[in-house]
Design a protein around this motif. Structure first.
Motif, PDB file in Angstrom:
ATOM      1  N   UNK A  38      25.829  27.801  46.709  1.00  0.00           N
ATOM      2  CA  UNK A  38      26.245  26.424  46.935  1.00  0.00           C
ATOM      3  C   UNK A  38      25.017  25.514  46.957  1.00  0.00           C
ATOM      4  N   UNK A  39      25.027  24.486  46.136  1.00  0.00           N
ATOM      5  CA  UNK A  39      23.893  23.560  46.072  1.00  0.00           C
ATOM      6  C   UNK A  39      24.229  22.246  46.772  1.00  0.00           C
ATOM      7  N   UNK A  40      23.223  21.426  47.003  1.00  0.00           N
ATOM      8  CA  UNK A  40      23.439  20.103  47.580  1.00  0.00           C
ATOM      9  C   UNK A  40      24.294  19.248  46.642  1.00  0.00           C
ATOM     10  N   UNK A  41      24.090  19.396  45.337  1.00  0.00           N
ATOM     11  CA  UNK A  41      24.919  18.658  44.385  1.00  0.00           C
ATOM     12  C   UNK A  41      26.385  19.055  44.517  1.00  0.00           C
ATOM     13  N   UNK A  51      24.799  11.666  45.789  1.00  0.00           N
ATOM     14  CA  UNK A  51      23.731  12.572  46.210  1.00  0.00           C
ATOM     15  C   UNK A  51      22.764  11.866  47.164  1.00  0.00           C
ATOM     16  N   UNK A  52      22.485  10.602  46.886  1.00  0.00           N
ATOM     17  CA  UNK A  52      21.584   9.845  47.753  1.00  0.00           C
ATOM     18  C   UNK A  52      22.166   9.687  49.156  1.00  0.00           C
ATOM     19  N   UNK A  53      23.473   9.534  49.238  1.00  0.00           N
ATOM     20  CA  UNK A  53      24.129   9.421  50.540  1.00  0.00           C
ATOM     21  C   UNK A  53      24.007  10.719  51.323  1.00  0.00           C
ATOM     22  N   UNK A  54      24.151  11.827  50.632  1.00  0.00           N
ATOM     23  CA  UNK A  54      24.015  13.127  51.285  1.00  0.00           C
ATOM     24  C   UNK A  54      22.629  13.271  51.891  1.00  0.00           C
ATOM     25  N   UNK A  55      21.599  12.892  51.121  1.00  0.00           N
ATOM     26  CA  UNK A  55      20.227  13.021  51.614  1.00  0.00           C
ATOM     27  C   UNK A  55      19.881  11.949  52.644  1.00  0.00           C
ATOM     28  N   UNK A  56      20.686  10.929  52.739  1.00  0.00           N
ATOM     29  CA  UNK A  56      20.499   9.940  53.787  1.00  0.00           C
ATOM     30  C   UNK A  56      20.767  10.548  55.155  1.00  0.00           C
ATOM     31  N   UNK A  57      21.694  11.514  55.198  1.00  0.00           N
ATOM     32  CA  UNK A  57      22.081  12.140  56.462  1.00  0.00           C
ATOM     33  C   UNK A  57      21.436  13.506  56.687  1.00  0.00           C
ATOM     34  N   UNK A  58      21.059  14.194  55.609  1.00  0.00           N
ATOM     35  CA  UNK A  58      20.550  15.557  55.742  1.00  0.00           C
ATOM     36  C   UNK A  58      19.292  15.755  54.902  1.00  0.00           C
ATOM     37  N   UNK A  59      18.335  16.489  55.463  1.00  0.00           N
ATOM     38  CA  UNK A  59      17.101  16.776  54.723  1.00  0.00           C
ATOM     39  C   UNK A  59      17.342  17.808  53.627  1.00  0.00           C
TER      40      UNK A  59
END
Length: 212
Positions: A38-41, A51-59
């Motif tokens: 399972x990837x971040x994408x 994807x940018x929203x995901x990285x806004x909340x998680x490293x």
């Protein structure tokens, strides 16, 4: 791995709601494909966020995994509270508690065949969240045993073991009931009820002869 198209998140959602949304999506993917595949994408697509929203909340994926466990613990705690609030004999309430905690967690991860991998990941990167999840069961079980003992329904001393040892042994039994050929959710719940019946019998008070 996910066939969901990426969509924007409703503007009115607060940060907590968005994190819960992402955690729920991650749980579905981790259960279906395991952690490594399972990837971040994949998580962003499944959650319907950029994807940018995901990285806004998680490293990174480790952070998502920890948030997923914390979210699951919150749901399990609610179900455990409901189980203890339901009236009934001790054996029935103990079975309900085990189903609410262990059964809910098993159902969440049983969609795929990745329980072993996910447990290893929990130990490696989410020790604090795993400990908190286990502590949830210990707290509610301690409360249930104490309440039943206070009303005279059970006698903990009859087991020959301290309460903490009884609870720890129940947890090991619940964990052991998952191994070997992976049971279905229905079979696992049956095993949990059997475990509860054994431990309830271990602390059951003797029935007076005239009541038999």
């Amino acid at each position: 791995m996910s066939d969901r198209s990426e969509t924007s998140v409703t503007s009115g959602e607060d940060g907590k709601g968005r994190i819960e949304q992402i955690a729920a999506a991650a749980l579905r993917l981790f259960a279906r494909y395991g952690y490594k595949r399972t990837s971040m994408d994949d998580i962003a697509r499944e959650a319907g966020v950029a994807r940018a929203t995901l990285y806004l909340h998680f490293k990174g994926k480790d952070d998502v995994f920890r948030a997923m466990l914390a979210s699951l613990d919150g749901r399990v705690e609610t179900r455990c509270r409901e189980a203890l609030a339901t009236p009934g004999p001790f054996a029935q309430r103990l079975a309900a508690l085990m189903e609410a905690h262990h059964g809910t967690a098993f159902a969440a991860f049983s969609a795929g065949e990745h329980l072993g991998e996910l447990k290893a990941v929990m130990v490696a990167i989410a020790g604090a969240q795993l400990a908190a999840f286990e502590a949830t069961f210990v707290s509610f079980a301690r409360q249930l045993f104490a309440e039943a003992a206070a009303t005279g329904e059970i006698a903990i001393a009859r087991s020959g073991l301290p309460l903490e040892t009884l609870i720890a042994t129940m947890m090991r039994a619940a964990a052991g009931a998952k191994y070997g050929e992976q049971p279905s959710c229905e079979d696992y719940l049956i095993r949990l009820r059997e475990i509860a019946a054994v431990f309830a019998a271990a602390v059951a008070k003797d029935i007076p002869p005239q009541a038999r």
